[in-house]
Structure formats: C-alpha cells, structure tokens
Design an enzyme around this catalytic site. Structure first.
Site, mmCIF file in Angstrom:
data_model
loop_
_atom_site.group_PDB
_atom_site.id
_atom_site.type_symbol
_atom_site.label_atom_id
_atom_site.label_comp_id
_atom_site.label_asym_id
_atom_site.label_seq_id
_atom_site.Cartn_x
_atom_site.Cartn_y
_atom_site.Cartn_z
ATOM 1 N N ASP A 77 0.873 -1.039 -0.033
ATOM 2 C CA ASP A 77 -0.014 0.129 0.113
ATOM 3 C C ASP A 77 0.933 1.312 0.135
ATOM 4 O OD1 ASP A 77 0.981 -0.606 2.360
ATOM 5 O OD2 ASP A 77 -0.962 -1.041 3.558
ATOM 6 N N ASN A 110 -7.518 -2.634 14.316
ATOM 7 C CA ASN A 110 -8.915 -2.990 13.929
ATOM 8 C C ASN A 110 -8.967 -4.227 13.123
ATOM 9 O OD1 ASN A 110 -7.944 -2.198 11.462
ATOM 10 N ND2 ASN A 110 -9.542 -0.065 11.442
ATOM 11 N N HIS A 116 -7.272 -4.666 10.247
ATOM 12 C CA HIS A 116 -7.144 -4.376 8.609
ATOM 13 C C HIS A 116 -5.523 -5.462 8.257
ATOM 14 C CE1 HIS A 116 -4.833 -0.422 9.542
ATOM 15 N NE2 HIS A 116 -3.786 -1.285 9.416
ATOM 16 N N GLU A 156 -9.444 -2.153 5.243
ATOM 17 C CA GLU A 156 -10.074 -1.708 6.653
ATOM 18 C C GLU A 156 -11.516 -2.536 6.579
ATOM 19 O OE1 GLU A 156 -8.819 -0.041 8.394
ATOM 20 O OE2 GLU A 156 -8.462 1.986 8.042
HETATM 21 C C1 F6R Z 1 1.386 -1.342 6.077
HETATM 22 C C2 F6R Z 1 0.350 -2.228 6.147
HETATM 23 C C3 F6R Z 1 -0.734 -2.287 7.720
HETATM 24 C C4 F6R Z 1 0.219 -2.487 8.739
HETATM 25 C C5 F6R Z 1 -0.711 -2.257 10.005
HETATM 26 C C6 F6R Z 1 0.270 -2.504 11.147
HETATM 27 O O1 F6R Z 1 1.861 -1.714 4.757
HETATM 28 O O2 F6R Z 1 -0.071 -2.617 5.271
HETATM 29 O O3 F6R Z 1 -1.412 -3.128 7.394
HETATM 30 O O4 F6R Z 1 0.817 -3.521 8.590
HETATM 31 O O5 F6R Z 1 -1.274 -1.044 10.117
HETATM 32 O O6 F6R Z 1 1.180 -1.524 11.378
HETATM 33 P P1 F6R Z 1 2.318 -1.618 12.337
HETATM 34 O O7 F6R Z 1 3.202 -2.668 11.958
HETATM 35 O O8 F6R Z 1 2.956 -0.104 12.264
HETATM 36 O O9 F6R Z 1 1.692 -1.813 13.662
#
Ligand code: F6R
Length: 244
Positions: free
Chosen positions: A67, A135, A137, A142
């Site tokens: 992403d 959450n 994702h 989401e």
């Molecule tokens: C990032 C992504 C998100 C993160 C998630 C956890 O490319 O796709 O799904 O993996 O938000 O983020 P952290 O690792 O910062 O807790």
C-alpha cells in the site's frame, strides 16, 4: 494457519527472517510481498545484516508492496516509498526496477489501481509479509472490505489514522486515503507471513485466529489460506482462549 508464539519482538523478527531467508535462497526469482509499519522493521534489519555479512543475493528478487498513502509525494519522509527505501531497499542489492509500490501521488488514482493490478496479475508472490492493524486490517483493507477486492482506494478509519499519527507531527498531517492491494490478491500469495507484537494487537489477533471469518475482521480471511504462518509475541497472544 500455523501459529508461533514467541517471547518478544527480537525472537519474532528472527523467526520471520528464517522464513524469508529460506524463500530468498531457494527460489530462482523470488517475489516478495512487503508491508510497511513497525511490525516488520526488525525482520528488515535482519535481512540487511544478513546481506552484509553473508552476501545473500537480492539481485533477482522482485518486491511488491501492499500500500501507499495518497496525496503524499514519494519523497515525503512518511511516504511508504521512503519508508521502504530507508528501512530495507537501500540496505540490499535489489535493482530499483524490481521494486513495485502502488502510486499514491497522482491525479488519476483509478489508473494507478489498474496499473498495479496489471503488474500483479502476472505475478505469483512467494511470500507475502503482513502486519495487522488494531482493527484487524491487512494492507489498508479496512473492516468491511470485500474478500474479492483487488487494488483500490480506501478512506482510512479514524482508528488507523490515530495509530499512524505517531509518524507525523499531528493528526491533520496523516493522509485520509490510501491505495492498497486487495484481499483477493493477498490471498493469492503462495505463503503468507503475518507478524504482530504488543498488547495493542491482542484483540485483532484473537479475532483473526479464533473469530469467525467475516469482513468485520479482514485478517480473518487468512484462516482460509493454505500456507499462512502467524508469528506473534506473548502480549499479542494474551487474549487467545487456547494455549498454543
Ligand atoms: C502497512 C500495512 C498495514 C500495517 C498495519 C500494522 O503496509 O499494510 O496493514 O501492517 O497497520 O502497522 P504496524 O506494524 O505499524 O503496527
């Protein structure tokens, strides 16, 4: 799902590194799906260390990121383009043309989604690295996102923006939208490697592993993946009913 519960973040990163090293050293043209965020940073450090110490070769590796924020210039310190270069790519010998990150800095986001899907449709990702949002994702898919989704634009949930505020000066600076690989594409990877640590992830981890398979927890789709390894620390595992 294969679940591995480890003591702490260091052990989590070491175990995740073993999985990636196996793929990078056995596949002729390894295709890695990569994530940003804090969770894989320890893994990425070990990849760089290993490349420097053991000359592990990345010249044939191709990478596909999950992403990117929309509306941030590539050069912005918090773009995922910058994140990946600072935390991984500058430390390895991956040719720049082998690196793929969705384009968030464009006026034509529909085209950016289509272009990314056109690249991904001919690729079999050997291992897809994932973190998980508090959450539930994965990527920026989401809660509520269809399991059939391909690359698309998402409006980031308030919770996600608040969680990511730590990388910006204020909440106002956190982008409101992102472009993300869809859940269907993530599920196409041969292997999925999800890493999660800390109490903040415990609820999402429980829903992913022990909850029902539902769009309310996008990560629960992974229960249907044939080769999904989940590596979590004791804190992230703390709400699980079963002892693993
Ligand atoms: C990032 C992504 C998100 C993160 C998630 C956890 O490319 O796709 O799904 O993996 O938000 O983020 P952290 O690792 O910062 O807790």
């Amino acid at each position: 799902m294969k679940l591995i519960v480890v003591k702490d973040y260091k052990e989590l990163s070491e175990k995740a590194f073993e999985v990636i090293k196996e793929v990078v050293t056995t596949e002729k043209m390894p295709a890695l799906g990569l994530a940003t965020g804090s969770s894989p940073v320890g893994l990425y450090k070990l990849m760089i260390e290993d490349h420097k110490l053991n000359n592990t070769d990345y010249s044939n590796v191709k990478t596909y990121n999950l992403d990117e924020y929309t509306g941030l210039k590539k050069e912005h310190s918090q773009s995922y383009y910058s994140f990946m270069h600072d935390n991984l790519f500058y430390g390895l010998n991956i040719p720049e043309e082998n690196i793929h990150i969705p384009l968030g800095d464009t006026d034509d986001l529909v085209k950016a989604c289509n272009d990314y899907d056109a690249i991904l449709k001919d690729v079999v990702v050997d291992v897809q690295v994932l973190g998980i949002g508090a959450n539930g994702h994965i990527g920026f898919n989401e809660p509520g996102t269809s399991f059939d989704s391909l690359t698309h634009i998402v409006e980031l949930k308030e919770k996600t923006r608040l969680d990511n505020k730590r990388f910006f000066n204020s909440l106002d600076e956190v982008p409101t939208h992102a472009i993300t690989m869809g859940i269907a594409t993530i599920m196409n990877a041969k292997k999925v490697l999800l890493v999660a640590n800390g109490l903040n992830k415990a609820k999402a981890v429980k829903a992913m592993i022990e909850g029902e398979i539902t769009v309310d927890c996008p990560a629960s789709a992974l229960q249907k993946h044939d080769d999904c390894i989940v590596i979590i620390d004791e804190e992230a595992a703390s709400l699980l009913d079963k002892k693993y």
